[in-house]
Each structure stands twice: as structure tokens, then as C-alpha cells.
Design a protein around this motif. Structure first.
Motif, short mmCIF file in Angstrom:
data_model
loop_
_atom_site.label_atom_id
_atom_site.label_comp_id
_atom_site.label_asym_id
_atom_site.label_seq_id
_atom_site.Cartn_x
_atom_site.Cartn_y
_atom_site.Cartn_z
N SER A 90 -28.32 -15.95 -2.86
CA SER A 90 -27.44 -16.27 -1.73
C SER A 90 -26.16 -16.88 -2.27
O SER A 90 -26.14 -17.49 -3.34
CB SER A 90 -28.14 -17.24 -0.77
OG SER A 90 -28.44 -18.46 -1.42
N MET A 91 -25.08 -16.71 -1.54
CA MET A 91 -23.78 -17.28 -1.92
C MET A 91 -23.40 -18.32 -0.88
O MET A 91 -23.46 -18.06 0.32
CB MET A 91 -22.72 -16.19 -2.03
CG MET A 91 -21.42 -16.67 -2.66
SD MET A 91 -20.39 -15.30 -3.25
CE MET A 91 -20.17 -14.36 -1.75
N ARG A 92 -23.01 -19.48 -1.35
CA ARG A 92 -22.72 -20.57 -0.45
C ARG A 92 -21.48 -20.28 0.39
O ARG A 92 -20.57 -19.59 -0.06
CB ARG A 92 -22.53 -21.87 -1.24
CG ARG A 92 -23.78 -22.32 -1.98
CD ARG A 92 -23.55 -23.57 -2.78
NE ARG A 92 -24.74 -23.93 -3.57
CZ ARG A 92 -24.78 -24.94 -4.42
NH1 ARG A 92 -23.69 -25.70 -4.59
NH2 ARG A 92 -25.90 -25.20 -5.08
N ARG A 93 -21.46 -20.91 1.58
CA ARG A 93 -20.36 -20.70 2.52
C ARG A 93 -19.09 -21.34 2.00
O ARG A 93 -19.12 -22.45 1.47
CB ARG A 93 -20.75 -21.28 3.88
CG ARG A 93 -19.76 -21.00 5.01
CD ARG A 93 -20.40 -21.38 6.33
NE ARG A 93 -19.47 -21.19 7.42
CZ ARG A 93 -18.64 -22.12 7.89
NH1 ARG A 93 -18.67 -23.32 7.34
NH2 ARG A 93 -17.81 -21.87 8.89
N ARG A 94 -17.96 -20.64 2.16
CA ARG A 94 -16.65 -21.08 1.70
C ARG A 94 -16.67 -21.42 0.20
O ARG A 94 -15.94 -22.27 -0.28
CB ARG A 94 -16.14 -22.29 2.49
CG ARG A 94 -16.00 -22.02 3.98
CD ARG A 94 -15.46 -23.24 4.70
NE ARG A 94 -14.09 -23.53 4.28
CZ ARG A 94 -13.00 -22.95 4.76
NH1 ARG A 94 -13.12 -22.00 5.70
NH2 ARG A 94 -11.81 -23.28 4.32
N SER A 95 -17.51 -20.73 -0.53
CA SER A 95 -17.62 -20.93 -1.97
C SER A 95 -18.19 -19.67 -2.59
O SER A 95 -18.79 -18.84 -1.89
CB SER A 95 -18.53 -22.13 -2.27
OG SER A 95 -18.84 -22.18 -3.63
N GLY A 96 -17.99 -19.53 -3.89
CA GLY A 96 -18.58 -18.39 -4.57
C GLY A 96 -19.84 -18.74 -5.33
O GLY A 96 -20.38 -17.89 -6.06
N THR A 97 -20.36 -19.94 -5.20
CA THR A 97 -21.53 -20.39 -5.96
C THR A 97 -22.76 -19.60 -5.52
O THR A 97 -23.05 -19.47 -4.33
CB THR A 97 -21.75 -21.89 -5.74
OG1 THR A 97 -20.61 -22.60 -6.22
CG2 THR A 97 -22.97 -22.36 -6.50
N LEU A 98 -23.50 -19.11 -6.55
CA LEU A 98 -24.72 -18.34 -6.31
C LEU A 98 -25.93 -19.24 -6.46
O LEU A 98 -26.02 -20.04 -7.40
CB LEU A 98 -24.82 -17.19 -7.31
CG LEU A 98 -23.74 -16.10 -7.25
CD1 LEU A 98 -24.00 -15.05 -8.31
CD2 LEU A 98 -23.68 -15.46 -5.87
N ASP A 99 -26.89 -19.11 -5.55
CA ASP A 99 -28.21 -19.75 -5.63
C ASP A 99 -29.24 -18.66 -5.80
O ASP A 99 -29.40 -17.80 -4.92
CB ASP A 99 -28.50 -20.56 -4.37
CG ASP A 99 -27.61 -21.79 -4.27
OD1 ASP A 99 -27.42 -22.45 -5.30
OD2 ASP A 99 -27.12 -22.08 -3.17
#
Length: 1214
Positions: A90-99
Motif C-alpha cells: 500500500s502507498m500512504r496518502r499524500r506520500s509515496g511511502t510504500l508499506d
């Protein structure tokens, strides 16, 4: 690089340049407010090599800013990656960080790869670094069967570890000592194999990310040559240390191979070099550098010098490092060529550009590294060569040039600088903006503090289009344009170099363009720098003592400080062992306290540090690796490895031994050796099964003992020592006992030790007689009286005879026969008061019938003294005699057992001496102005008394000196008038003879008392000095009779008696100076006394009235008092008060005579002197009451015994 500049100077210059670039980063960057349209900028991203735990979720970070808000996308391994298609990502909202969620059924390794983030909006795309995502692994070590490893004794051996690959690499550990080494690749190296290496438990252990695993163990079998060993066998012993029987060899290298190798290390990274050598004895490793010295400050030698470690490499650390392995057979070397290279680093990083239409601009991208990095330009994440050409854009190596830009030329450019060791990636955008008036972007009216002579920056971020011109003002003057110690940057930052006190003040920045201006202010405060005035000093402390470091600093008074201490770079947590103020005290110093201690004094602006080293001195560590070699019948060589001396050089080694037959378990000293030796030859005794241990000794103390060596049995032999202290002693007139001391256990040399005793009469032609015995004495019977014998003793065991002892002369027993005669011509030649010189004629030696012991003189008073003198005219001195006394004396001669007859009696007289002190010396004050002195004759006059000498002087004033009076011998008293009653004297009284004045009795006159009672002080030879008061004493004689005495010092003590005294002491007011005012003459005192007297009269009247009423009182009037068990009650429940007038209240305190007296009573125990009813209990208090005063008759005493309790009137008033 200039040709004449040395590499070290060049490195310093480069380091300064790099620091300047890092500090000035952002000084030239123009910040665009986020409310204006702009390309994206990456603000946060994960590290390039990102290792994650498979038990947790993986997070790959990517965040960016821009206007409009950027849209994020990812590439994995160079291909587009859509997180929306994978339910685990998943990619965080208003961000490109992947979980990335790792859970059951998912292989985390499926998500390993190279990830790159793209942040895109209408004006371009910013790109993150390529992030290599890896999952840590703990692989399972496959089980395997390993064949036993057979190796010949003395040869080297390598046991491979070969752990399975993992991320990150595992940590390998085996056992480790001088001969065994764990290599950098995890293999176990043996320098040489010994028989003690035969074992089945050699296992390699690997610590992975989550687990510790063990390889299947190796088994080592050591092969030895029986033929080779047989030549080293010794009769009746087997030497167990076969390692020493291996042929010694020159060292050779197991790692690295050959004579030369090379290694590349990156700048700033640690360098680890290792040399492992084989050889017998075990080689010693040393390091050197072909050119220059080793960098001692950064260098650390580990693992018995086999490992060289340099913490951070620089270019001047490159070169040829030489590793040398040596033993007593020779030496060999290996050269390791170390080359230093570097990953790319920025020399000029590209920065963002803000332009307006038709402006020109350029981006510069310069990087350094070894080898030289290559530069590649990208635009919006794509190589410049692969995008449509732009005629306004030109790439010239490390510079990108833009001319006459237009609105559509906004983009994000990337510069990639890379070499074989890594890469750098930088984003820089070009933003084309419309016209805008200047505005300030930072906070207003900032306060900036800086330390004197330091550099600081005043920030004034601004924006405007076209780019405004910014100027700085201080006190109305422009600063930063003419150089000096000010420098203004285009982004609005003002640099103040070497700030001074006069730089304090308010600074104003003003931004102008054609559309207007904006301004802001900043205040600069210059502070005094912090400096340490008394830094800590290097300490050498003995373990268990207290070490103290001082650290005093001077700082700006307006800045609070914080003092912290570090040990070896780690912050100290101050506990019970640490005390902090201006010093650090370490109590009960331990070894682990050793290290570098750094005191840091911090303020909010700066800090100052100073370091000192604590060296802990301790007893040495025990020696290790005891080895035995070179055995012989009477010696063996022992070799050991010295332990750590703990900073106090080893001065001595003590070798102890233990044998398991005579005293098993008891260790005894064998020999000691200088501290610079570690291999010595030990002297041994035959027929002992030895075991050895070694102590190391330094100035601090003894080490713990080493582990015991293996045992070594020596063969037997005949004794080589003789018994000690041989002597012949006469125990009876016809007997002689021959005695000797036994051989020590280590001197027996074999089993069944016994002794051969030889004897014969001296100066005779008799044959030697002998007897063999296990005892330590032998008695010879039927000897002549006091006859000399020649004696010798010889030890023997099952292996043979020992040496004979030297001949010793002994004597048979002494006797007392008629041949005994007395000394003659006894006389006294010289006397004084306490000594006399005695002369006599000795008796013939043959009449003594034994060995002369002494000539014994006996005098009256049973005083005797022996003289052990020989010669034709013997004499001696009698001491301790009493002066002026008549003595009788006689003399006898004595041997060891008997005394002979007495000589004729001789009389003599000692001379006069000085007398002893008087028996007593007493001073009495019977009247206020007169002193009476009396004394008695000395107990020991020591001659004819000629008189007494009295000396006295004032002791509490300043008048006069010492006065002396002489009295005839028949005078024993003296009286004198004192000038006033407050003066005190010190008296000294001594008796005299014609010889001189004797020992004096010293006493002070008594104190003056207001009550006028006669007081006296007295001195008695041998008794205790005391103050006289009124005393009653009882003497308990042997018969058990009890008698009362008023003056204990007037009664002589005969037989034995115990005196028990009870003294009534008066409160006395002492007067020390004659200037003291008499209180009785003061008006106020007279008035107070009159008032008290009036109150007492009134109180007595009230009491009399109350008592005269009589009658009966209710019980409730006495409810606060405890009831007397003998009280008689009337029928109506009340008491007859008149019956209790003569009783004290229950619970009140009785006086010594059983009555409660008024305070003004002048009764004294002296008044009851001869009463027979007074008794004492065990603690000395009286039982009952005194019978009455001695000056009254019996009836008056009974009638006058009434005394009301002082509590009774108060009770009546109630």
C-alpha cells in the motif's frame, strides 16, 4: 595538486573544503513559497541499502513537496511498479511511502529488488535514489557428517567454517588463544598441533540476524611417532608434555599466502589486516610500515598482534604494511600493499534556479572520488540524450546551460556522479515564475547568539520575481559588500566571520525589486566562549583506590552550562561510584574503569572538552600455558605465557610445587626468577611426583596462581643431605641422649628413610659404635659422668647411604658430688646507693661436675642474681639495691642441674640516696583566710632525713614567683595566711637527705566556698586524690564485720578491706578572681530574698490553718493520688487526714535518710556519724533512716524526727 604539497597537507585542505561546502549548503538555494507554482522536491527517502526484518512490515520511504502536490510512482528493477495491484503493498496518502506487509504464506524475498520513487506534477518529476531492498536471512545450517581429521603433531591445521550466505553476513566465533586464530573468513587456524588438541568438540558458531547456529563439530586426532618419543623416555618416569618433543621450525604464513598481497580500502572506512603464521614454537607477530610510521593514534593491535585495525582510513595511511612472524628458529615477512580509494562526494552540488522569461541560467554538477566519477545529466528522470532536444538547453560536461528561458522550460534536472564504489544523485529544478513583489519568508526579529571569534549566519529568506536585490544594514551602515569579516549571499544569508563583541546589535535586511521592497530584522549577541581552565590530568590508580579527575571551566555568565563525562566515548551514568561537581571521583577503582575520560562543558552555543586517561594498576594476570620440556633426573624446563601485567611491570615470577605423597594438596615455594624470563630450568629432588604452578609478582602484589602443569615423577636416589642440629645431651649422670632434626620430605630421595647413629668417647681409641633407627633420637646408657663423646649421624634409604655428618661433641649427664666446692674470696669493691660490684675466686672446672651455668649471688630480701663469667678474676655488678641499707650475701656455683655449697657470708652497706615522697600531703582550709598543711615522713627515707623543702606559687593570678621554705625533719605541719580567699596556690613538698632532695608531692589549695564549710584536699603516695566533703564510709573486713568511718584516709588498710563511701556533695559557688562582686550585698538581691521570705510565711500560715481543721475528707479529693495499701478507711468511705501527717505521699521521693527534707536544711550525714542503724544496700544507698543526731539524746531524736514532705502543703491547698 601542487607538486610540492605533501599528501597530508592536501588531505587537510580537501577536508576543509568539504566542510565549507557542507556548512554552506543551502546558502545559495532560493526557496520558493509553497503557495507559488513550482516543480517537486524530494524531502525524505530510505537509505540506498535497505535491509528489513522479515518478521516486520517493510517500509520504503519517499516524500516530496511541490505545487501542485506531486503524484508518486515507483519503478522496481527499472520497470514500472503498480502498488495498487498487489494487496500486500500500500502507498500512504499524500506520500509515496510504500508499506509491504509480510505475513504467513508470503515469501519476503519476492519483494527484494531495486526501488526508485518518482514525484511528478505539472512542472516536472523529481527522482529518489535507487533503494536496494533486501530481507535479512537466517539460513539453516545443513547437517553433515565430518570425518575425523588426523594430523601429525607439530603441523599446522585449518578447519573451514563455510557458513551459508545470509543478509547481513553472519558473525563467526570459535575458541581463541595464541595458537588458535579465527580468520577473517571464519576459518579456524592452528599454528601447530599438540597432543592436547585431541578433541571432538571443535564447532563453528555463526550468529545470524535472528538466530545462532552451530556447524557439526570436527574431531581432531593427533598422530605421534612412538619411535621418536622413545628416545625421550626417562627411567621410572614418563614425560607427558609431548609438544616440546616436536622438531622446531621456522615460521610460515597460513594467511595470507605467499610473501606479498594487496588490499583496497575506502576512505573513512576501517582497515583490517590479519597475519596467521605456523611454526614451533608459536611465532610472535609484529607490524611495521615500509615508508613512514604506523598511525599510532588510530591503530589497534588485537588477537595477540595477529590483527591490525585502523579505525578510519585516509590517503596518507596508504602504503606497504609488513607483517613479520618470528620465533627462536627464525623469521619471515609478508608485505600487504594498501590502496585508499573513495566513493564519489560533492564538490559542487547543483541547486534550484528561479528564473523569469528570457533569463539565462546554469546548473553546475561537480564531484570527486577515486577513481574520478563520471557525470550524467537527466531531466525529469530520463537521460537528457533520450528526450526531445531543447534549443535553449546545452550540456557541457558538468555544466547545464539555459538561455532565454520560457514559461514551459520549468523542469527537474538530475545529476548522477558515479564510480565503481557507488554513486551520488542530486535533484535541481528550474522554475520559471511571473513577476512578484519582494516578501520575507522567514520568522521576523530573530535572536541569534554566537560565541566570540566563531562564525555565524543571519538568515533572511526572501522571494520576488524578478529576483530582488537584498542588502544588510547595521546601525544605518551597509555591511557585507566591502568584504571584511562579513559576507552576504544571494539567498539573503549574511555570514559573520570571527564574531567580535562590537558585532553585537540589530541587523536589518532589505529586499528590493522594481515592484517594491520588504525588510526583516535579526539581533546578534556575542558571548564569551567556554573554555576549560583546569583540565583533567592523566591518572595512574591502584585497583580499589579512588581516582579523581578535576574539570573546571570558565563560561559566559549569561549562559547556563551542563557538564557531562564520557568514558571511551560512552556517556557515564553517574551512580553511587561517581560524584560530580567540579570533579569526577571514581571510588573503588576497578579494571573496567580504565580508559579515556572526557569532560565536556556545554552551553547552548558551544562546548569545550578535555580528556585524560585513567590507567588502573593491578596485580598481574596469572601466567598461562605452562609447558614442561627437557627432563633430566634433577631438573626440568618450564615455559609459560606471561599474563597481562596491568600497567605495572612484572618484577618476579615465583614457581611453586606440590607433591602427592608426603603432603598432597600443599603448595611450597620452589624458586623465584626475574620478571623478564618466561622459560627457566627448575632444580628437582629425586623420588617426587611434581606438579608446578607460577605466580607473577609486580609492585602492586601477587597474581592468582596459574593453572597447574601436568605432573612429572623423578626417579629415586640415595639421600644427599645430612640431618641437622645434631647434639648430645646428658639426661642423667650415666646417660646421654643423641638428637637431630629430620630431613625434609624433598630430601628423602627414596622410600624407607632411616638414620645411622655413630658415637664414641673423645680422645679414645675405641671403635665407633652405631645403631640404625627410624626415630629422631637415641639414648646411650652407662656413660661416665659429664664425659665428651664424638657423634655423627647418617641418613639412608632403599637406594643407598647418604653422606656422613660432621663430628659433633656431646656430653653425658652432670652430677652433684662431694667434689663440689664453693667460690672463695667473695668481696665487694665498690658500692653506691643502688649498686655494688662483687668479686670472687672461681672454683676449678673439674669440680663443677658438668657444664658451668652461672655463679649465683644471693642477698637478704631473697634477692639473687647470676653471673655467667669466666676467667681468673671474675666480677659482676648487683643492681636494684635499696639505698642506706645493710646487706648480707653469699655465692654458689651451678651447673645445668645442680647448685654447689654456699660461700662464706659477706656483709656490706649501700650509701644514702634521695628520699621517696611523703606518705601523704594534706591541705586544709579551716578558716577563710588561713591554709593548714600537714604531711607524714616518707615511707622510704633512703638515708637520714635532714629536713623538708616546701615550694609554692600562685596558680590563678599574676602575682609573685615561686617561694621556697625549708623545715627541720621533725616538722610535719605548716599554716599560712592567704592575702584573699580567692587566691589559689600550688604547693610542692619534698624530703631531703645529705645526698639531695627527693621526689616531691604536688597539690593545689582548695577552692573557696560561699557556705564556709571547711574543705581540704590531700595527696597520698599511692592513693587517689579527691575533694573532701562530708562522707560516711563502711569497711568490709575479711571477717565480714562492718564498721563506719568518717575519714577513710585516716584508717590504715590492713589485710584486705573494701571501703564503701557515700558522700554528700554541696553545691558550691567558686570564686576565681578577687574582683568578683559579692551578690549578698546587692540591693536587688536583698529585695528578692525579702519577697520570697514573705511568700513562705504566707504559705506556712495557710498550711497551718488547713491542718488545724482536721476532720475527714472525701475520697474524691485525693483521687489523683495512688492509694496506700496500709491506709485505714472509715465506714463512710473517707480518710482520717490527721493520721497521714507524718507520712510522705505515696510516689514521692525519699531522701537518703528516709525523710524528705526542706531545701534549706543544713543537716549533713556527718551529723549521723556513729549511728548503728544506718545500713547500705548493694548499690550503696541507705536502707531505713538514721537513728538521730549525735548531739541529741535518744528521746529527742525520736521526737524530732518529724519532717513534712514539701508536697504536703501543696496538697493541703488543693
Amino acid at each position: 595538486i601542487p607538486a610540492k604539497m605533501p599528501s597530508s597537507c592536501w588531505m587537510v585542505a580537501m577536508a576543509k573544503l568539504l566542510l565549507l561546502l557542507l556548512l554552506s549548503r543551502g546558502l545559495y538555494a532560493i526557496e520558493i513559497p509553497l503557495d507559488l507554482k513550482q516543480p517537486p522536491t524530494i524531502t525524505k527517502q530510505s537509505v540506498k541499502d535497505h535491509i528489513v526484518d522479515p518478521r516486520d512490515s517493510a517500509v520504503v520511504e519517499c516524500e516530496a513537496k511541490g505545487n501542485p502536490m506531486p503524484v508518486f510512482s515507483w519503478r522496481r528493477n527499472g520497470k514500472f511498479f503498480n502498488p495498487g495491484r498487489d494487496p500486500r503493498v500500500s502507498m500512504r496518502r499524500r506520500s509515496g511511502t510504500l508499506d509491504i506487509a509480510f505475513y504467513s504464506g508470503l515469501d519476503p524475498e519476492d519483494y527484494e529488488g531495486e526501488y526508485q520513487c518518482f514525484a511528478t506534477n505539472d512542472f516536472g518529476s523529481a527522482v529518489s535514489n535507487k533503494i536496494l531492498l533486501r530481507v535479512s536471512k537466517s539460513p539453516v545450517w545443513p547437517k553433515e557428517f565430518l570425518e575425523p581429521v588426523a594430523v601429525n603433531q607439530g603441523l599446522p591445521l585449518v578447519l573451514p567454517c563455510d557458513p551459508p550466505p545470509s543478509v547481513p553476513p553472519p558473525h563467526i566465533f570459535w575458541m581463541n588463544n595464541r595458537r588458535l586464530t579465527v580468520g577473517l573468513n571464519g576459518d579456524l587456524y592452528f599454528s601447530s598441533i599438540t597432543v592436547n588438541d585431541t578433541r571432538t568438540t571443535y564447532s563453528c558458531n555463526a550468529r545470524f540476524a535472528q538466530t545462532i547456529q552451530q556447524k557439526s563439530p570436527y574431531t581432531i586426532k593427533v598422530l605421534t611417532s612412538d619411535t621418536f618419543l622413545s628416545s625421550f623416555l626417562v627411567i621410572d618416569c614418563w614425560f607427558h608434555s609431548a609438544a616440546r618433543l616436536v622438531a622446531e621450525s621456522v615460521p610460515s604464513f597460513l594467511f595470507p599466502k605467499g610473501t606479498a598481497s594487496s588490499k583496497v580500502v575506502l576512505r573513512g572506512k576501517p582497515l583490517i589486516l590479519m597475519c596467521i603464521a605456523a611454526g614451533v614454537p608459536t611465532p610472535t607477530i609484529t607490524w611495521s610500515k615500509k615508508v613512514g610510521d604506523l598511525p599510532r593514534r588510530k591503530l589497534r593491535l588485537e588477537n595477540f598482534n595477529k590483527t591490525l585495525r585502523i579505525t578510519s582510513m585516509s590517503d596518507d595511511n596508504a602504503g606497504d604494511y609488513i607483517c613479520t612472524a618470528s620465533n627462536r628458529m627464525g623469521a619471515t615477512s609478508h608485505t600487504i600493499t594498501v590502496r585508499v580509494q573513495a566513493t564519489p562526494y560533492w564538490a559542487n552540488k547543483p541547486e534550484n534556479l528561479v528564473l523569469t522569461s528570457e533569463d539565462n541560467g546554469k546548473l553546475i554538477c561537480r564531484a570527486n572520488g577515486i577513481p574520478k566519477p563520471t557525470i550524467q545529466w537527466l531531466v525529469n528522470g530520463e537521460p537528457v540524450d533520450s528526450v526531445p532536444p531543447n534549443p535553449r538547453r546545452q550540456v557541457a560536461g558538468d555544466t547545464l546551460i539555459l538561455r532565454s528561458v520560457q514559461i514551459g522550460d520549468s523542469a527537474v534536472y538530475q545529476c548522477n556522479a558515479s564510480n565503481e564504489h557507488g554513486y551520488l544523485l542530486a535533484n535541481a529544478f528550474i522554475s520559471i515564475q511571473g513577476e512578484a513583489a519582494p516578501r520575507m519568508l522567514g520568522p521576523r526579529n530573530q535572536l541569534v547568539k554566537v560565541m566570540e571569534n566563531n562564525r555565524t549566519f543571519l538568515y533572511c529568506p526572501f522571494f520576488g520575481s524578478p529576483l530582488p536585490e537584498l542588502r544588510w544594514f547595521k546601525d544605518g551602515q551597509i555591511v557585507g559588500r566591502d568584504g571584511g569579516h562579513y559576507k552576504a549571499y544571494t539567498n539573503g544569508t549574511l555570514e559573520v566571520r570571527h564574531a567580535r563583541l562590537d558585532d553585537q546589535g540589530t541587523y536589518t535586511c532589505v529586499a528590493n525589486n522594481r515592484l517594491g521592497k520588504a525588510e526583516n530584522q535579526a539581533r546578534l549577541e556575542v558571548k564569551e566562549p567556554t573554555r576549560i581552565t583546569r583540565p583533567p590530568e592523566h591518572l595512574r590508580a591502584i585497583r580499589g583506590s579512588t581516582a579523581r579527575f578535576e574539570c573546571r571551566a570558565k563560561h559566559d555568565p549569561t549562559l547556563p552550562i551542563t557538564v557531562t563525562w564520557k568514558r571511551n566515548g560512552r556517556l557515564l551514568v553517574l551512580g553511587w561510584r561517581w560524584k560530580e561537581d567540579d570533579f569526577l571521583a571514581i571510588s573503588s577503582v576497578r579494571r573496567e574503569d580504565e580508559g579515556n575520560y572526557t569532560c565536556t562543558v556545554r552551553t547552548e552555543l558551544d562546548r569545550a572538552s578535555a580528556s585524560a586517561r585513567l590507567v588502573v594498576l593491578d596485580r598481574p594476570d596469572p601466567p598461562t600455558d605452562l609447558e614442561l620440556s627437557d627432563p633430566t633426573e634433577r631438573s626440568i624446563r618450564i615455559t609459560w605465557t606471561p599474563g597481562n601485567d596491568n600497567h605495572s611491570p612484572t618484577k618476579e615470577y615465583l614457581v611453586q610445587y606440590e607433591e602427592d605423597y608426603w603432603e598432597p594438596g600443599r603448595w611450597k615455594n620452589l624458586s623465584s626468577y626475574p620478571g623478564n624470563l618466561n622459560s627457566v630450568i627448575l632444580p628437582l629432588s629425586p623420588f617426587i611426583n611434581y606438579q608446578f604452578r607460577v605466580y607473577a609478582i609486580n609492585a602492586i602484589g601477587w597474581s592468582k596462581p596459574s593453572r597447574p602443569s601436568q605432573r612429572y615423577q623423578t626417579s629415586g636416589a640415595a639421600p644427599d643431605a645430612v640431618p641437622g642440629n645434631i647434639r648430645g645431651v646428658g639426661t642423667w649422670k650415666t646417660r646421654m641422649e643423641i638428637r637431630w632434626e629430620p630431613l625434609e620430605d624433598t630430601q628423602r630421595n627414596g622410600p624407607h628413610l632411616r638414620y645411622i647413629v655413630w658415637w664414641r668417647r673423645r680422645d679414645s681409641r675405641e671403635e665407633w659404635k652405631n645403631i640404625t633407627t627410624y626415630w629422631l633420637r637415641h639414648i646411650i646408657y652407662d656413660t661416665d659422668t659429664f664425659t665428651p663423646y664424638e657423634i655423627k649421624v647418617q641418613a639412608v634409604n632403599d637406594f643407598g647411604l647418604g653422606p656422613e655428618s660432621n663430628v659433633v661433641i656431646g656430653y653425658s649427664g652432670e652430677d652433684r658430688k662431694s667434689r663440689h666446692v664453693a667460690p672463695t674470696n667473695l668481696r665487694v669493691s665498690k658500692t653506691d646507693s643502688t649498686k655494688a660490684t662483687v668479686h670472687w675466686t672461681p672454683v676449678p672446672s673439674k669440680t663443677i661436675m658438668g657444664l658451668l651455668k652461672e655463679y649465683k649471688v644471693s642477698t637478704t630480701c631473697k634477692k639473687s642474681k647470676g653471673f655467667n663469667v669466666t676467667g681468673p678474676q671474675p666480677w659482676g655488678v648487683l643492681t636494684g639495691l635499696v639505698p642506706y641499707s645493710n646487706y648480707k650475701m653469699h655465692m654458689v656455683v651451678a651447673n645445668s642441674r645442680y647448685e654447689g655449697p654456699a660461700s662464706s657470708t659477706v656483709e656490706f652497706q649501700t650509701k644514702e640516696g634521695v628520699p621517696a615522697p611523703p606518705r601523704f600531703f594534706r591541705i586544709q582550709q579551716r578558716h577563710m583566710d588561713t591554709l593548714y598543711l600537714d604531711w607524714d615522713r616518707p615511707a622510704e627515707p633512703n638515708g637520714i632525713l635532714t629536713g623538708y623543702t616546701l615550694k609554692y606559687q600562685v596558680v590563678n593570678g599574676t602575682r609573685g614567683g615561686r617561694t621556697q621554705l625549708d623545715f627541720p625533719p621533725n616538722t610535719t605541719y605548716y599554716s599560712m595566711n592567704r592575702p584573699d580567699r580567692y587566691t589559689r596556690y600550688r604547693f610542692s613538698l619534698a624530703a631531703r637527705t645529705q645526698v639531695g632532695v627527693g621526689e616531691a608531692a604536688v597539690e593545689d589549695s582548695p577552692l573557696f566556698t560561699n557556705e564556709g564549710e571547711p574543705t581540704q584536699t590531700w595527696w597520698s603516695n599511692g592513693l587517689t586524690k579527691c575533694e573532701r566533703t562530708s562522707c560516711v564510709c563502711t569497711r568490709l573486713d575479711r571477717s565480714g564485720d562492718t564498721n563506719l568511718h568518717k575519714d577513710p584516709y585516716k584508717s590504715a588498710v590492713k589485710g584486705w578491706s573494701v571501703y564503701i563511701c557515700v558522700c554528700v556533695l554541696y553545691f558550691q559557688m567558686e570564686a576565681y578572681t578577687r574582683e568578683q562582686v559579692d551578690i549578698a550585698t546587692q540591693g536587688w538581691f536583698i529585695g528578692v530574698m525579702c519577697a520570697i521570705a514573705l511568700l513562705v510565711v504566707i504559705l506556712l500560715i495557710v498550711c497551718f490553718i488547713k491542718k488545724s481543721r482536721g476532720g475527714k475528707y472525701p475520697v474524691r479529693d485525693k483521687k489523683d493520688l495512688p492509694l496506700d495499701p496500709v491506709d485505714q478507711k472509715d465506714q463512710d468511705g473517707s480518710f482520717d487526714y490527721r493520721d497521714e501527717d507524718n507520712k510522705p505521699l505515696q510516689g514521692s521521693q525519699m531522701s537518703l535518710d528516709g525523710m524528705v527534707k526542706m531545701q534549706e536544711s543544713d543537716d549533713s550525714l556527718v551529723d549521723y556519724g556513729e549511728g548503728g542503724d544506718g545500713q547500705f544496700n548493694e548499690d550503696g544507698s541507705f536502707i531505713g533512716q538514721y537513728a538521730g543526731r549525735k548531739d541529741r539524746d535518744e528521746n529527742e531524736g525520736n521526737l524530732g524526727s518529724e519532717a513534712t514532705s514539701p508536697v504536703s502543703p501543696l496538697y493541703s491547698l488543693a
